[in-house]
Design a protein around this motif. Structure first.
Motif, mmCIF file in Angstrom:
data_model
loop_
_atom_site.group_PDB
_atom_site.id
_atom_site.type_symbol
_atom_site.label_atom_id
_atom_site.label_comp_id
_atom_site.label_asym_id
_atom_site.label_seq_id
_atom_site.Cartn_x
_atom_site.Cartn_y
_atom_site.Cartn_z
ATOM 1 N N GLY A 86 0.824 -1.209 0.000
ATOM 2 C CA GLY A 86 0.000 0.000 0.000
ATOM 3 C C GLY A 86 0.853 1.252 0.000
ATOM 4 O O GLY A 86 2.070 1.206 0.197
ATOM 5 N N ILE A 87 0.167 2.385 -0.205
ATOM 6 C CA ILE A 87 0.811 3.690 -0.233
ATOM 7 C C ILE A 87 0.298 4.502 0.951
ATOM 8 O O ILE A 87 -0.909 4.721 1.094
ATOM 9 C CB ILE A 87 0.511 4.439 -1.544
ATOM 10 C CG1 ILE A 87 0.922 3.584 -2.755
ATOM 11 C CG2 ILE A 87 1.216 5.783 -1.566
ATOM 12 C CD1 ILE A 87 2.402 3.253 -2.803
ATOM 13 N N ALA A 88 1.225 4.950 1.814
ATOM 14 C CA ALA A 88 0.858 5.727 3.009
ATOM 15 C C ALA A 88 1.050 7.214 2.749
ATOM 16 O O ALA A 88 2.090 7.637 2.232
ATOM 17 C CB ALA A 88 1.722 5.295 4.196
ATOM 18 N N THR A 89 0.026 8.008 3.071
ATOM 19 C CA THR A 89 0.071 9.462 2.899
ATOM 20 C C THR A 89 -0.669 10.120 4.057
ATOM 21 O O THR A 89 -1.292 9.445 4.873
ATOM 22 C CB THR A 89 -0.620 9.900 1.592
ATOM 23 O OG1 THR A 89 -2.036 9.613 1.702
ATOM 24 C CG2 THR A 89 -0.066 9.182 0.383
ATOM 25 N N ASP A 90 -0.641 11.449 4.092
ATOM 26 C CA ASP A 90 -1.515 12.154 5.024
ATOM 27 C C ASP A 90 -2.920 12.136 4.439
ATOM 28 O O ASP A 90 -3.133 11.837 3.254
ATOM 29 C CB ASP A 90 -1.033 13.592 5.256
ATOM 30 C CG ASP A 90 -0.984 14.392 3.979
ATOM 31 O OD1 ASP A 90 -2.042 14.857 3.517
ATOM 32 O OD2 ASP A 90 0.117 14.545 3.408
ATOM 33 N N ILE A 91 -3.901 12.474 5.251
ATOM 34 C CA ILE A 91 -5.303 12.349 4.837
ATOM 35 C C ILE A 91 -5.642 13.257 3.653
ATOM 36 O O ILE A 91 -6.327 12.846 2.717
ATOM 37 C CB ILE A 91 -6.241 12.635 6.026
ATOM 38 C CG1 ILE A 91 -6.169 11.465 7.023
ATOM 39 C CG2 ILE A 91 -7.685 12.847 5.579
ATOM 40 C CD1 ILE A 91 -7.020 11.618 8.245
ATOM 41 N N ALA A 92 -5.147 14.488 3.657
ATOM 42 C CA ALA A 92 -5.447 15.421 2.561
ATOM 43 C C ALA A 92 -4.909 14.897 1.236
ATOM 44 O O ALA A 92 -5.602 14.931 0.208
ATOM 45 C CB ALA A 92 -4.866 16.795 2.872
ATOM 46 N N THR A 93 -3.682 14.390 1.256
ATOM 47 C CA THR A 93 -3.078 13.865 0.033
ATOM 48 C C THR A 93 -3.792 12.611 -0.430
ATOM 49 O O THR A 93 -3.944 12.371 -1.632
ATOM 50 C CB THR A 93 -1.588 13.554 0.266
ATOM 51 O OG1 THR A 93 -0.922 14.744 0.694
ATOM 52 C CG2 THR A 93 -0.923 13.048 -1.006
ATOM 53 N N ASN A 94 -4.270 11.806 0.515
ATOM 54 C CA ASN A 94 -4.965 10.575 0.167
ATOM 55 C C ASN A 94 -6.209 10.846 -0.674
ATOM 56 O O ASN A 94 -6.524 10.080 -1.590
ATOM 57 C CB ASN A 94 -5.351 9.806 1.433
ATOM 58 C CG ASN A 94 -6.077 8.518 1.123
ATOM 59 O OD1 ASN A 94 -7.305 8.479 1.072
ATOM 60 N ND2 ASN A 94 -5.336 7.448 0.916
#
Length: 218
Positions: free
Chosen positions: A156-164
């Protein structure tokens, strides 16, 4: 330092899940009242998406990246930097994400490609099973899991919520193009925009009715 922070966030997911199971309670966010400016903002955002997706073949230069070589008839949709590349691993508290690398995630109309400091990984959209996102730490980070039919391990790809949010929108359209469903995807966005327009009209009518009633009472 950035990777260390991500490691702490990813590894501590078991603690938050364990505490959540013990308490059996879900946090409740205060409901924000919807108003015309909020709806206008959503309409603008969807309109921007429709415009971008309707002309996606023209945006390669604006979103250029030298991390990959585009294939024939492959078009760039987004290049997301500062993401984490994770793998689901089994721990004593269940399955949790484990950080493998940090780098850039490139979304095209054919595939998703993670390019990190030590590894590169390719996700072909035609083999993608799903692209669901899960919250890792509340209001901070999310992981979008990308299981594919020819691979047992789930990455998976982990990001902050806004970027997600942006990542999911571009990824969803990339999958739609790969499967020949881009027109249906755009039509769905147009239908969503029309619902918002209707909601705004109903809100305006309700406000007008309320104002008239107040005048009668006064």
């Amino acid at each position: 330092p950035a990777i260390s922070t991500f490691v702490v966030i990813i590894f501590l997911i078991w603690r938050s899940r364990k505490n959540a199971k013990k308490s059996g309670k879900k946090s409740k966010k205060s409901l924000q009242k919807r108003d015309a400016p909020m709806i206008d903002s959503e309409i603008t955002a969807i309109t921007d998406e429709i415009d971008f997706f309707s002309t996606y073949k023209d945006h390669n230069v604006a979103h250029a990246t030298d991390s990959i070589v585009l294939q024939k008839d492959e078009h760039l949709l987004a290049a997301v930097v500062g993401v984490g590349f994770v793998e689901n691993k089994t721990t004593e508290d269940g399955v949790s994400p484990f950080l493998l690398d940090e780098g850039e995630f490139i979304i095209t109309t054919v595939r998703g490609v993670f390019v990190g400091k030590t590894m590169t990984h390719d996700f072909q959209w035609t083999k993608l099973i799903s692209h669901k996102s899960e919250t890792v730490t509340e209001d901070v980070n999310m992981v979008t899991y990308l299981p594919v039919s020819n691979r047992q391990k789930i990455y998976g790809i982990a990001t902050d919520i806004a970027t997600n949010g942006m990542l999911q929108k571009r990824l969803s359209f990339g999958v739609a193009v790969a499967l020949g469903r881009q027109e249906q995807h755009i039509d769905g966005l147009k239908a969503e925009r029309e619902k918002l327009i209707q909601e705004k009209r109903q809100l305006a009518l309700g406000s007008a009715g309320g104002s008239g009633l107040e005048k009668e009472q006064s």
